[in-house]
Design a protein around this motif. Structure first.
Motif, PDB file in Angstrom:
ATOM      1  N   ILE A 141       0.838  -1.187   0.000  1.00  0.00           N
ATOM      2  CA  ILE A 141       0.000   0.000   0.000  1.00  0.00           C
ATOM      3  C   ILE A 141       0.880   1.246   0.000  1.00  0.00           C
ATOM      4  O   ILE A 141       2.007   1.216   0.500  1.00  0.00           O
ATOM      5  CB  ILE A 141      -0.953   0.035   1.223  1.00  0.00           C
ATOM      6  N   PRO A 142       0.394   2.358  -0.572  1.00  0.00           N
ATOM      7  CA  PRO A 142       1.194   3.583  -0.600  1.00  0.00           C
ATOM      8  C   PRO A 142       1.316   4.217   0.780  1.00  0.00           C
ATOM      9  O   PRO A 142       0.441   4.044   1.645  1.00  0.00           O
ATOM     10  CB  PRO A 142       0.410   4.493  -1.555  1.00  0.00           C
ATOM     11  N   LEU A 143       2.392   4.961   0.979  1.00  0.00           N
ATOM     12  CA  LEU A 143       2.653   5.636   2.247  1.00  0.00           C
ATOM     13  C   LEU A 143       3.063   7.072   1.963  1.00  0.00           C
ATOM     14  O   LEU A 143       3.959   7.327   1.150  1.00  0.00           O
ATOM     15  CB  LEU A 143       3.740   4.892   3.021  1.00  0.00           C
ATOM     16  N   VAL A 144       2.398   8.008   2.610  1.00  0.00           N
ATOM     17  CA  VAL A 144       2.644   9.439   2.444  1.00  0.00           C
ATOM     18  C   VAL A 144       2.956  10.025   3.824  1.00  0.00           C
ATOM     19  O   VAL A 144       2.420   9.565   4.837  1.00  0.00           O
ATOM     20  CB  VAL A 144       1.414  10.140   1.825  1.00  0.00           C
ATOM     21  N   VAL A 145       3.819  11.039   3.866  1.00  0.00           N
ATOM     22  CA  VAL A 145       4.204  11.675   5.128  1.00  0.00           C
ATOM     23  C   VAL A 145       3.602  13.069   5.215  1.00  0.00           C
ATOM     24  O   VAL A 145       3.639  13.835   4.245  1.00  0.00           O
ATOM     25  CB  VAL A 145       5.735  11.747   5.279  1.00  0.00           C
ATOM     26  N   SER A 146       3.053  13.383   6.382  1.00  0.00           N
ATOM     27  CA  SER A 146       2.559  14.731   6.685  1.00  0.00           C
ATOM     28  C   SER A 146       3.337  15.245   7.891  1.00  0.00           C
ATOM     29  O   SER A 146       3.263  14.674   8.979  1.00  0.00           O
ATOM     30  CB  SER A 146       1.064  14.700   7.007  1.00  0.00           C
ATOM     31  N   MET A 147       4.107  16.324   7.701  1.00  0.00           N
ATOM     32  CA  MET A 147       4.909  16.887   8.780  1.00  0.00           C
ATOM     33  C   MET A 147       4.108  17.937   9.533  1.00  0.00           C
ATOM     34  O   MET A 147       3.484  18.800   8.925  1.00  0.00           O
ATOM     35  CB  MET A 147       6.185  17.512   8.224  1.00  0.00           C
ATOM     36  N   GLU A 165       8.826   7.298  -3.721  1.00  0.00           N
ATOM     37  CA  GLU A 165       7.493   7.683  -4.179  1.00  0.00           C
ATOM     38  C   GLU A 165       7.454   9.185  -4.473  1.00  0.00           C
ATOM     39  O   GLU A 165       7.879  10.013  -3.664  1.00  0.00           O
ATOM     40  CB  GLU A 165       6.445   7.346  -3.122  1.00  0.00           C
ATOM     41  N   LYS A 166       6.929   9.549  -5.632  1.00  0.00           N
ATOM     42  CA  LYS A 166       6.871  10.947  -6.038  1.00  0.00           C
ATOM     43  C   LYS A 166       5.793  11.709  -5.258  1.00  0.00           C
ATOM     44  O   LYS A 166       4.729  11.170  -4.968  1.00  0.00           O
ATOM     45  CB  LYS A 166       6.580  11.028  -7.545  1.00  0.00           C
ATOM     46  N   ASP A 167       6.081  12.970  -4.925  1.00  0.00           N
ATOM     47  CA  ASP A 167       5.134  13.857  -4.236  1.00  0.00           C
ATOM     48  C   ASP A 167       4.527  13.177  -3.011  1.00  0.00           C
ATOM     49  O   ASP A 167       3.298  13.077  -2.860  1.00  0.00           O
ATOM     50  CB  ASP A 167       4.012  14.283  -5.194  1.00  0.00           C
ATOM     51  N   SER A 168       5.376  12.746  -2.121  1.00  0.00           N
ATOM     52  CA  SER A 168       4.896  11.954  -0.988  1.00  0.00           C
ATOM     53  C   SER A 168       5.217  12.554   0.375  1.00  0.00           C
ATOM     54  O   SER A 168       4.782  12.023   1.391  1.00  0.00           O
ATOM     55  CB  SER A 168       5.485  10.539  -1.051  1.00  0.00           C
ATOM     56  N   ILE A 169       5.978  13.656   0.437  1.00  0.00           N
ATOM     57  CA  ILE A 169       6.285  14.293   1.715  1.00  0.00           C
ATOM     58  C   ILE A 169       5.699  15.707   1.722  1.00  0.00           C
ATOM     59  O   ILE A 169       6.094  16.560   0.920  1.00  0.00           O
ATOM     60  CB  ILE A 169       7.802  14.346   1.982  1.00  0.00           C
TER      61      ILE A 169
END
Length: 353
Positions: A141-147, A165-169
């Motif tokens: 599954i995809p994983l994205v980071v939100s700071m 992964e592109k555009d993920s942080i």
């Protein structure tokens, strides 16, 4: 004609004799039944206690509950928000339990890792990174980071779970990030001890056993040994960043310019390539849905909380500065952290991880 009363004795009425077959056997059965019920009443609580203990032993997510965050409350597909907040110490506890819950929930189609941390120990940060990457691989599954407010040092390190992964942080407009580096805290109080006529008379197996003691000035030999240790940990940090930011793998010198321990604003981080987008958690959730090919409007976004009772708060406060903790603080550790007092912050329950 009246018959005269006879003085002869009247025959006694016949006696009834009741014979109870097996009377002793009936008493015995009643006694056995009483003991049987007593045995059941005694054994049931023990069996229940063992069952509860066994369930607790195998339950890796005890005390962590799913909570609706946003989206469609009735949707089957979920996006899970895993929170990493406070100082990262061992990596076990609340953070690991969240990861385990997501791993077991097949309805979770994407993950947003919410980071609000100044970092922590090298080992704790690496432990979290390992399990996030493992979760992503096992569940595919995809994983994205939100700071959040801060994602520095070890907080930035765990963000590299996005890999290439592109555009993920995503960083919020006021996020502080960066602080890529390693530190082993050391304080020299030998001058103060000399002024007050206090001597360190420790007995040790080898002089290097006290390489990081505060009571003596560090020798150049010991400093070189510790510097090599830090350099190796620093090299690993930069290698991990290259995995999460492939542009630096192609141009390592650009990373060397950034990896000085300096902190950056969100705009500075965006310009240098440390993050991909400026945006809040809603934008990160939308990107996670896009990567998972699901409609964010018909998806349930969930987070996980760990209920804390007044008893737990009191217990954590009572343990904050016990002798075990004091000894732990005095042990030499390398940190991925943005702080000038790394050992001190670990004694306070800033992050349940």
């Amino acid at each position: 004609m009246v018959q005269p009363l006879s003085n002869s004795p009247q025959p006694a009425p016949p006696q009834q004799i009741i014979i109870q077959n097996g009377s002793r056997g009936g008493i015995l059965w009643r006694v056995l039944a009483v003991f049987g019920w007593l045995g059941v009443m005694f054994c049931v609580p023990i069996i229940l206690a063992q069952a509860i203990s066994s369930a607790s032993y195998y339950n890796t997510t005890e005390g962590v509950n799913e909570k609706f965050f946003s989206g469609d409350k009735t949707a089957d597909d979920k996006i899970a928000v895993i929170n990493i907040s406070g100082v990262i110490m061992s990596g076990e506890g609340y953070i690991r339990k969240q990861i385990d819950l997501v791993r077991e929930d097949k309805s979770v189609k994407a993950v947003v890792v919410r980071v609000d941390s100044p970092g922590g120990t090298v080992t704790g940060s690496d432990y979290i990174l390992h399990h996030l990457k493992k979760l992503k691989e096992e569940r595919d599954i995809p994983l994205v980071v939100s700071m959040g407010a801060m994602a520095t040092s070890g907080g930035y390190y765990v963000a590299m779970a996005v890999e290439d992964e592109k555009d993920s942080i995503f960083a919020e407009p006021t996020t502080t990030t960066g602080s890529i580096g390693v530190i082993i805290p050391h304080y020299n109080v030998s001058g103060l001890m000399k002024e007050y006529h206090v001597e360190d008379d420790s007995i040790m197996s080898h002089p290097r056993k006290q390489m990081l003691t505060m009571t003596r000035e560090m020798s150049e030999e010991n400093r070189e040994i510790l510097q090599e240790y830090v350099n190796q940990a620093f090299t690993r940090f930069k290698d991990i960043v290259k995995e999460g930011r492939p542009k630096f793998a192609a141009d390592p010198e650009k990373l060397d310019v950034l990896a000085t321990g300096e902190i950056f604003t969100a705009n500075q981080a965006l310009a240098s390539g440390l993050v991909d987008k400026i945006g809040f958690i809603e934008e990160a959730v939308a990107r996670a849905a896009e990567l998972a090919s699901i409609d964010v409007k018909t998806t349930r976004v969930v987070t996980y909380n760990q209920p804390t009772s007044l008893f737990d708060i009191g217990l954590s406060q009572s343990k904050a500065m016990n002798w075990d903790k004091m000894l732990e603080l005095s042990a030499p550790k390398a940190y991925y952290i943005s702080s000038y007092l790394p050992p001190i912050v670990s004694s306070f329950p800033l992050g349940a991880n």
